[in-house]
Each structure stands twice: as structure tokens, then as C-alpha cells.
Design an enzyme around this catalytic site. Structure first.
Site, PDB file in Angstrom:
ATOM      1  N   ARG A 179     -12.810 -14.000  -1.572  1.00 10.66           N
ATOM      2  CA  ARG A 179     -11.956 -14.655  -0.571  1.00 10.66           C
ATOM      3  C   ARG A 179     -12.729 -15.476   0.457  1.00 10.66           C
ATOM      4  O   ARG A 179     -12.131 -16.314   1.134  1.00 10.66           O
ATOM      5  CB  ARG A 179     -11.050 -13.622   0.123  1.00 10.66           C
ATOM      6  CG  ARG A 179      -9.927 -13.192  -0.791  1.00 10.66           C
ATOM      7  CD  ARG A 179      -8.968 -12.211  -0.141  1.00 10.66           C
ATOM      8  NE  ARG A 179      -7.857 -11.952  -1.053  1.00 10.66           N
ATOM      9  CZ  ARG A 179      -7.064 -10.889  -0.979  1.00 10.66           C
ATOM     10  NH1 ARG A 179      -7.257  -9.980  -0.039  1.00 10.66           N
ATOM     11  NH2 ARG A 179      -6.076 -10.744  -1.846  1.00 10.66           N
TER      12      ARG A 179
ATOM     13  N   ARG B 138       1.752   4.273  -3.143  1.00 11.66           N
ATOM     14  CA  ARG B 138       1.575   5.713  -2.887  1.00 11.66           C
ATOM     15  C   ARG B 138       2.899   6.450  -3.057  1.00 11.66           C
ATOM     16  O   ARG B 138       2.924   7.577  -3.586  1.00 11.66           O
ATOM     17  CB  ARG B 138       0.979   5.914  -1.490  1.00 11.66           C
ATOM     18  CG  ARG B 138      -0.501   5.478  -1.439  1.00 11.66           C
ATOM     19  CD  ARG B 138      -0.950   5.189  -0.028  1.00 11.66           C
ATOM     20  NE  ARG B 138      -2.390   4.940   0.069  1.00 11.66           N
ATOM     21  CZ  ARG B 138      -3.001   3.775  -0.161  1.00 11.66           C
ATOM     22  NH1 ARG B 138      -2.316   2.719  -0.556  1.00 11.66           N
ATOM     23  NH2 ARG B 138      -4.314   3.651  -0.027  1.00 11.66           N
TER      24      ARG B 138
ATOM     25  N   ASP C 291      -7.140  -7.754   4.840  1.00 11.98           N
ATOM     26  CA  ASP C 291      -6.318  -8.624   3.993  1.00 11.98           C
ATOM     27  C   ASP C 291      -5.837  -9.875   4.735  1.00 11.98           C
ATOM     28  O   ASP C 291      -5.305 -10.796   4.112  1.00 11.98           O
ATOM     29  CB  ASP C 291      -5.112  -7.846   3.459  1.00 11.98           C
ATOM     30  CG  ASP C 291      -5.541  -6.775   2.460  1.00 11.98           C
ATOM     31  OD1 ASP C 291      -6.615  -6.925   1.846  1.00 11.98           O
ATOM     32  OD2 ASP C 291      -4.807  -5.778   2.300  1.00 11.98           O
TER      33      ASP C 291
ATOM     34  N   SER D  44       0.841  -1.218   0.000  1.00 11.05           N
ATOM     35  CA  SER D  44       0.000   0.000   0.000  1.00 11.05           C
ATOM     36  C   SER D  44       0.869   1.259   0.000  1.00 11.05           C
ATOM     37  O   SER D  44       0.617   2.205  -0.756  1.00 11.05           O
ATOM     38  CB  SER D  44      -0.880   0.033   1.250  1.00 11.05           C
ATOM     39  OG  SER D  44      -1.927  -0.870   1.132  1.00 11.05           O
TER      40      SER D  44
ATOM     41  N   SER E 153     -13.314   1.525   2.067  1.00 15.29           N
ATOM     42  CA  SER E 153     -12.207   1.278   1.134  1.00 15.29           C
ATOM     43  C   SER E 153     -11.237   2.446   1.091  1.00 15.29           C
ATOM     44  O   SER E 153     -11.586   3.553   0.682  1.00 15.29           O
ATOM     45  CB  SER E 153     -12.774   1.036  -0.276  1.00 15.29           C
ATOM     46  OG  SER E 153     -11.732   1.135  -1.222  1.00 15.29           O
TER      47      SER E 153
HETATM   48  C1  S3P Z   1      -5.497  -1.083  -0.122  1.00 10.82           C
HETATM   49  C2  S3P Z   1      -6.720  -1.063   0.471  1.00 10.82           C
HETATM   50  C3  S3P Z   1      -7.517  -2.284   0.695  1.00 10.82           C
HETATM   51  C4  S3P Z   1      -6.667  -3.536   0.669  1.00 10.82           C
HETATM   52  C5  S3P Z   1      -5.736  -3.562  -0.512  1.00 10.82           C
HETATM   53  C6  S3P Z   1      -4.829  -2.340  -0.509  1.00 10.82           C
HETATM   54  C7  S3P Z   1      -4.810   0.197  -0.351  1.00 10.82           C
HETATM   55  O1  S3P Z   1      -8.477  -2.384  -0.338  1.00 10.82           O
HETATM   56  O2  S3P Z   1      -7.481  -4.676   0.656  1.00 10.82           O
HETATM   57  O3  S3P Z   1      -4.926  -4.735  -0.454  1.00 10.82           O
HETATM   58  O4  S3P Z   1      -3.610   0.182  -0.692  1.00 10.82           O
HETATM   59  O5  S3P Z   1      -5.455   1.244  -0.204  1.00 10.82           O
HETATM   60  P1  S3P Z   1      -9.848  -1.569  -0.295  1.00 10.82           P
HETATM   61  O6  S3P Z   1      -9.538  -0.139  -0.360  1.00 10.82           O
HETATM   62  O7  S3P Z   1     -10.624  -2.032  -1.478  1.00 10.82           O
HETATM   63  O8  S3P Z   1     -10.479  -1.978   0.994  1.00 10.82           O
END
Ligand code: S3P
Length: 466
Positions: free
Chosen positions: A382, A61, A351, A57, A203
Site C-alpha cells: 500500500r 469473528r 487500514d 473484522s 497484527s
Molecule cells: C484485521 C487486522 C489487520 C487489518 C485487517 C483486518 C483483523 O490486519 O489490516 O484489515 O480483522 O484482525 P493485521 O492483523 O495483519 O494487522
């Protein structure tokens, strides 16, 4: 601006509806070329110290935000994973100069400013990566050119209306080319206006897409995130000097954002670390330390869950780097017991829930997870894919629309299980296989490189068989 409930517009449907069972597995394998297998033998314990690849993540970014900054930034330790390479390729296609490769552990990004991207003539391919696709939708909606964005078979089933609807409220325009709300999509660049989003889906990708649109438009935005999803975007934008305010559930971006380049080292990925922490919690006599892992509170739900299940979890060497908290995590086994988790707890460990399911098969008593329907629209459904894996190993699990129930402890026999092309399912099943009576063959095992290249080697370096 009333954007309604983007999730409802699309139902839960994105992923789970279209193709099932063998046909779906064959399609995934054919599409992604992930037909490889790994055999995992039962293990007695795990022990040792190890480091993790950089956080997925935060890595996405670091690349995207620095591409929009004014000047050069050095990013160390972004993972050399398929997902991060998808982001890197997209940014290069958008005219961003990036020296070095993720395989070398260091890239230098020549930021072009929030309006400096160039049109990608061939279009963009986000591969398997939802974060790449959704964050770039926010960025590209506010550029002055059109972009065609596509993804692999799995990503093309995942819901995108949750992103495009709020962006449309800011004046963005999208044309879905095949199935409504699914990639491929043409993002029609144009001038955006100030945006407001009261998030209906928990999300961080949706939140980040809107925040980025607020940055590139120059008009800003407000997002209400009651679920308190991971806040890597807010922390990094603040470090880069963006006019951002975040308090409790409300995040505001002001007008005329400019981003300063941010040299940074990406912390170890806590979601990757949890597979090893889970193995240590599972196998009696284990003790394992994972060093320099990001411990952002929006991500540490599984640490708390492991503690509640009976494992001993200790944090040491706590520090802050680039706004993100970091620590070494040590986990020791303890007799596991079942726990109940609801919506409030699952967001910070979304996750990790497939791993939790596998651990629950070996825990004394009942484990119940509710309020986690988001699991159904990840890289695979999942709830369905982890249930299929547990059953194929001889275990029992009751699927719920928004979670699962598992009564333990159970005997897992081993056998043949399938990743369904999903990296986290492959790794969760590998950890379960350590506690099985016989060997387990995992098909589609190469999917791990979506987030964790080197997973199999690291696993064999800490496993003891006798
Ligand atoms: C993420 C947010 C989550 C996560 C994904 C990475 C991110 O997804 O499951 O592996 O980097 O912002 P969602 O935003 O769909 O919940």
C-alpha cells in the site's frame, strides 16, 4: 517457547517482491477478473447522513466464533462483502450449517463446538481475505484432520510464517505447497499444547490465530501484544463465555474453553466510514454523519488524525453492543494541515493510511508517516500503490520503507489510476479524485466489494457537484 521473530524469517518480502508494475497489474486483473472502471468527477462538497455495511473484522469473528460455539446464533448485519462470503463458504465446507445468506442481512449459525468441524474434502479457498486465512489457520491447526488452504493471487503473496511459526510452537504442523511461507498450505491437524507468544508483528490476525488455537486445543495460551492491536477477538470471546483475561498488553486463555452462541448485530465498519469522513474533512463546506459505527479504540486512530489535521469530529449516540462501543460520527470540514504520525499511532489506523496520504496532498504543510511497514504486506504494497495513484493524478509523495512524506497542498489533476486489485486503494483514490481539477478514472474499481459493496452508490448519494 521461543518462536523468534516470524517477520524476520520471511523479511518484508511476501508481497512486494515477486512481480512489479504492469505485469503485476495485468496478473491481478486476470486473476481476479476486476478489470472494471469508474470515473469520479471533482466535487464541491459532501453532505448528508448514511449508514455503513457491517464491520469486516467483527463480521469474520462473528461467523467463525459462532461456528465453534455450542448451539445456534443469529448474526445480523454482517457485510455481504467478498471477504465475508469467503469465510462463510469455508465454514460451510467445514460442515457448519449456516442458514440464510449475507445478502439477506441475517444468517443463523449452528455451532458445532470447538472440536466439531469436519474435514473439507475439496480444501478451502480464502479468496482475498487475510483474516479468513489466518484465523482459520489457528482453528484448523488444532482439529483432527488435514486441510488444504489456498487464496487468490494477492493473498498467495502475503506472509503466513508470522502465523504458522507461533502455531508450530504449540505443536502445529504446516506444509507450504509452493513458496515457503505463502499459500497454498496444508494445515496438518493434531493435538496442540499450551502456547506463549510475545508478538513481534503488530497484527490482530496473528494474535487471534494463536488465541483460537488456545481455545480449540483446550490448553489455552498467553499472548503479549505491546502494540495493542484491535481487540475484537478478546471482546467477543469474553461475551461468549471463554476463559479469557485481557489486561494491558497481556491476553490469557485458560483451559477447557467452551463457547456459548452469541446473537449479535455487527456494528457499521469504521474503516469504511472513514472514506466518507475523509471526504467531509477534505471538501470545504461539507458536513456528514455516519450512524451506528463501531468505535473500538483499536480502530479510531483516523478520527484522532482528522481532528489533528483540522477537521471537526463529533461522536453522539454512544452505546455498547456485544462488548463493542458504537457511535454516530459527524465530520465537518476545516482547513487541513499536515501532521506527523509514528508507530504508536499508526496501529489503530493501519487500514486508513492510504486515505490519510490522499488527504495529506490537500493539507497545508508536511505530513510524515513512519513505523507503518505493515502497509507493504496488505492486499497490495500500500505504500507503493497509493504513491503510484497519487503520482498518476499529478501529485507528489516520497516513499519511505516504513511510510511516506507528503508536502501540501498540491494540485491533483485527475487522470487514470489503478486500484491494483486493492479495495482500500480504490476507495482512497476515489476520495482524492473528488478534490482533483479534472475527472479521474479508477481501473479495477470493483475491488471495493472486497469490504464495501455499494461504495460507489453511497458515494454518489452524498456528493454535490455545484
Ligand atoms: C484485521 C487486522 C489487520 C487489518 C485487517 C483486518 C483483523 O490486519 O489490516 O484489515 O480483522 O484482525 P493485521 O492483523 O495483519 O494487522
Amino acid at each position: 517457547m521461543d518462536i523468534g521473530d516470524p517477520n524476520k524469517l520471511q523479511g518484508d518480502g511476501g508481497f512486494s517482491g515477486a512481480v512489479h508494475g504492469d505485469a503485476r497489474t495485468a496478473q491481478v486483473a486476470a486473476f481476479q477478473g476486476r478489470v472494471d472502471e469508474r470515473m469520479v468527477e471533482p466535487a464541491q462538497r459532501v453532505s448528508g447522513s448514511l449508514s455503513m455495511p457491517g464491520d469486516k473484522s467483527i463480521g469474520h469473528r462473528a461467523l467463525i466464533f459462532n461456528a465453534l460455539a455450542e448451539g445456534r446464533a443469529e448474526v445480523l448485519g454482517a457485510p455481504d462483502s467478498q471477504d465475508l462470503n469467503s469465510t462463510l463458504r469455508c465454514l460451510r465446507a467445514l460442515g457448519v450449517e449456516i442458514a440464510g445468506e449475507l445478502s439477506g442481512g441475517r444468517v443463523v449459525i449452528n455451532g458445532v463446538g470447538v472440536q466439531g468441524l469436519r474435514s473439507a474434502a475439496e480444501g478451502l479457498d480464502a479468496g482475498n481475505s487475510g483474516t479468513t486465512a489466518r484465523l482459520l489457520m489457528g482453528v484448523l491447526a488444532g482439529q483432527q484432520f488435514d486441510t488444504r488452504l489456498s487464496g487468490d493471487w494477492s493473498l498467495s503473496q502475503r506472509p503466513m510464517l508470522r502465523v504458522s511459526k507461533p502455531l508450530e510452537g504449540m505443536g502445529a504442523r504446516f506444509s507450504y505447497l509452493q513458496q515457503p511461507g505463502c499459500l497454498p498450505v496444508v494445515i496438518h491437524g493434531g493435538r496442540l499444547k499450551y502456547g506463549e507468544l510475545d508478538m513481534q508483528v503488530p497484527s490482530a490476525q496473528v494474535k487471534s490465530a494463536v488465541l483460537l488455537a488456545g481455545i480449540v486445543s483446550g490448553w489455552g495460551c498467553t499472548v503479549i501484544d505491546r502494540a495493542m492491536t484491535r481487540n475484537h477477538t478478546e471482546l467477543m470471546l469474553k461475551e461468549m463465555g471463554a476463559p479469557i483475561q485481557a489486561s494491558n498488553a497481556v491476553v490469557c486463555i485458560g483451559e477447557d474453553s467452551k463457547l456459548s452462541p452469541l446473537n449479535m448485530t455487527v456494528p457499521g465498519d469504521i474503516s469504511s466510514a472513514m472514506f466518507f469522513a475523509g471526504a467531509a474533512a477534505l471538501l470545504p463546506g461539507s458536513e456528514l454523519t455516519v450512524s451506528a459505527v463501531g468505535v473500538n479504540p483499536g480502530r479510531t486512530g483516523m478520527l484522532e488524525a482528522l481532528r489533528r489535521m483540522g477537521a471537526v469530529v463529533e461522536l453522539s449516540n454512544e452505546q455498547t453492543q456485544g462488548g463493542e462501543p458504537l457511535a454516530d460520527i459527524t465530520v465537518r470540514s476545516g482547513g487541513l494541515k499536515g501532521i506527523s504520525l509514528g508507530r504508536d499511532e499508526t496501529t489503530a489506523m493501519i487500514d486508513e493510511l492510504p486515505l490519510l496520504a490522499v488527504l495529506a496532498t490537500q493539507a497545508e504543510g508536511r505530513t510524515e508517516v513512519r513505523g507503518a511497514e505493515e502497509l507493504r504486506v496488505k492486499e497490495s504494497d500500500r505504500i507503493a500503490t497509493i504513491a503510484a495513484g497519487i503520482r498518476a493524478m499529478g501529485g507528489r509523495i516520497e516513499e519511505l520503507p516504513d511510510g511516506f512524506v507528503i508536502e501540501g497542498p498540491q494540485k491533483l489533476q485527475g487522470g487514470v489510476v489503478d486500484s491494483h486489485g486493492d479495495h482500500r486503494i480504490a476507495m482512497a483514490l476515489a476520495i482524492g479524485a473528488l478534490a482533483a481539477a479534472g475527472p479521474t478514472t479508477i481501473t479495477g474499481a470493483g475491488a471495493v466489494s472486497v469490504s464495501f459493496p455499494g461504495f460507489w452508490e453511497k458515494l454518489s448519494s452524498v456528493v454535490q457537484h455545484g
